[in-house]
Design a protein around this motif. Structure first.
Motif, mmCIF file in Angstrom:
data_model
loop_
_atom_site.group_PDB
_atom_site.id
_atom_site.type_symbol
_atom_site.label_atom_id
_atom_site.label_comp_id
_atom_site.label_asym_id
_atom_site.label_seq_id
_atom_site.Cartn_x
_atom_site.Cartn_y
_atom_site.Cartn_z
ATOM 1 N N CYS A 30 -52.454 -46.483 26.278
ATOM 2 C CA CYS A 30 -53.247 -47.701 26.111
ATOM 3 C C CYS A 30 -54.339 -47.453 25.084
ATOM 4 N N LEU A 31 -54.497 -48.390 24.146
ATOM 5 C CA LEU A 31 -55.488 -48.230 23.084
ATOM 6 C C LEU A 31 -56.924 -48.394 23.572
ATOM 7 N N ILE A 32 -57.082 -48.807 24.819
ATOM 8 C CA ILE A 32 -58.433 -48.980 25.349
ATOM 9 C C ILE A 32 -58.808 -47.858 26.319
ATOM 10 N N CYS A 33 -57.984 -47.654 27.353
ATOM 11 C CA CYS A 33 -58.349 -46.658 28.373
ATOM 12 C C CYS A 33 -57.663 -45.314 28.188
ATOM 13 N N GLY A 34 -56.590 -45.269 27.387
ATOM 14 C CA GLY A 34 -55.905 -44.014 27.138
ATOM 15 C C GLY A 34 -54.868 -43.641 28.182
ATOM 16 N N GLU A 35 -54.665 -44.499 29.178
ATOM 17 C CA GLU A 35 -53.661 -44.210 30.200
ATOM 18 C C GLU A 35 -52.251 -44.350 29.611
ATOM 19 N N THR A 36 -51.310 -43.596 30.149
ATOM 20 C CA THR A 36 -49.925 -43.655 29.694
ATOM 21 C C THR A 36 -49.332 -45.034 29.975
ATOM 22 N N VAL A 37 -48.627 -45.589 28.991
ATOM 23 C CA VAL A 37 -47.979 -46.891 29.131
ATOM 24 C C VAL A 37 -46.532 -46.782 28.675
ATOM 25 N N ILE A 57 -51.614 -52.189 25.119
ATOM 26 C CA ILE A 57 -52.763 -52.222 26.029
ATOM 27 C C ILE A 57 -52.256 -52.472 27.441
ATOM 28 N N CYS A 58 -52.701 -51.676 28.375
ATOM 29 C CA CYS A 58 -52.205 -51.763 29.749
ATOM 30 C C CYS A 58 -52.673 -53.063 30.416
ATOM 31 N N PRO A 59 -51.981 -53.510 31.458
ATOM 32 C CA PRO A 59 -52.342 -54.760 32.133
ATOM 33 C C PRO A 59 -53.781 -54.793 32.644
ATOM 34 N N THR A 60 -54.275 -53.668 33.133
ATOM 35 C CA THR A 60 -55.642 -53.635 33.649
ATOM 36 C C THR A 60 -56.650 -53.944 32.543
ATOM 37 N N CYS A 61 -56.474 -53.318 31.376
ATOM 38 C CA CYS A 61 -57.399 -53.542 30.261
ATOM 39 C C CYS A 61 -57.215 -54.919 29.638
#
Length: 233
Positions: free
Chosen positions: A25-32, A38-42
């Motif tokens: 994810c380009l915002i939080c860095g979590e694996t997607v 960008i992950c759903p949370t962000c």
């Protein structure tokens, strides 16, 4: 829902790259998953309207700027890593996000130009994130990448200066190196804050004969989350 699409249809090269280096994810860095920027949370925290700014050039002409995301939080850190830590692998996903913002101009562009570094800075770092972003973005849009701007005078770093000092720092720093008569140019940069750099580059493009110049950036500062107009001075 974000105004800018945060997913894309992966190609074979994306799947192969994802097997070697997991997408994040380009915002939080979590694996997607491959194809997700960008992950759903962000995504839940993104603005619902496209980020539009209108910069006023010295000759009174407007420069329409569209940005993909606000320059804040995790995305700000992502861009700083790409810009100052030379994490080149971030350029392609950031460019994909910026491509969707560029399409919101609804203009048929002749070419993509980019805010370039001075040759001494390029030699020192061997890397120009603006050029890399524009390269990937131009490929996504199917338009040529034009090496049409030159920064012929070294300047102080913009992020170290205040608003008025930023404008004075860049006066005459950029020039076009080829004719752009009748061309519609997409000007690409990573971040827009006061807009001083984009104004100066747009001036040079218009002086070279460009018929129309629009700008796209990966991120914009957000004094508020409404459409607003920046007036020079």
């Amino acid at each position: 829902m974000s105004a800018v699409p945060t997913q894309f249809r992966p190609r074979l090269e994306d799947w192969l790259l994802g097997a070697l280096c997991p997408a994040r994810c380009l915002i939080c860095g979590e694996t997607v998953q491959v194809g997700v920027l960008i992950c759903p949370t962000c995504q839940a925290g993104l603005p619902e309207e496209i980020i539009r700014r209108t910069l006023c050039l010295a000759d009174g002409r407007p420069l329409e700027v569209i940005a993909a995301l606000p320059y804040e939080g995790g995305f700000r850190q992502t861009l700083l890593r790409m810009k100052f830590r030379e994490e080149r692998g971030l350029a392609k996903p950031v460019a994909r996000l910026s491509t969707e913002a560029a399409r919101a101009h609804q203009v048929s562009f002749s070419l993509a130009a980019y805010v370039c570094k001075h040759k001494e800075d390029w030699r020192k770092h061997g890397y120009d994130q603006g050029q890399l972003l524009a390269k990937y973005l131009a490929a996504e849009l199917g338009i040529p990448l034009g090496h049409v701007l030159e920064k012929h005078r070294r300047t102080k770093r913009q992020h170290e200066l205040g608003g008025k000092a930023r404008e004075e720092n860049l006066v005459g720093a950029y020039r076009a190196v080829s004719s752009l008569t009748g061309k519609t140019v997409l000007l690409v940069d990573d971040i827009v804050t006061t807009g001083s750099t984009l104004r100066e580059c747009a001036r040079a493009l218009y002086e070279a004969g460009a018929q129309k110049v629009c700008a796209v950036c990966a991120a914009s500062t957000m004094p508020d989350r409404k459409k607003y107009v920046d007036r020079k001075g």
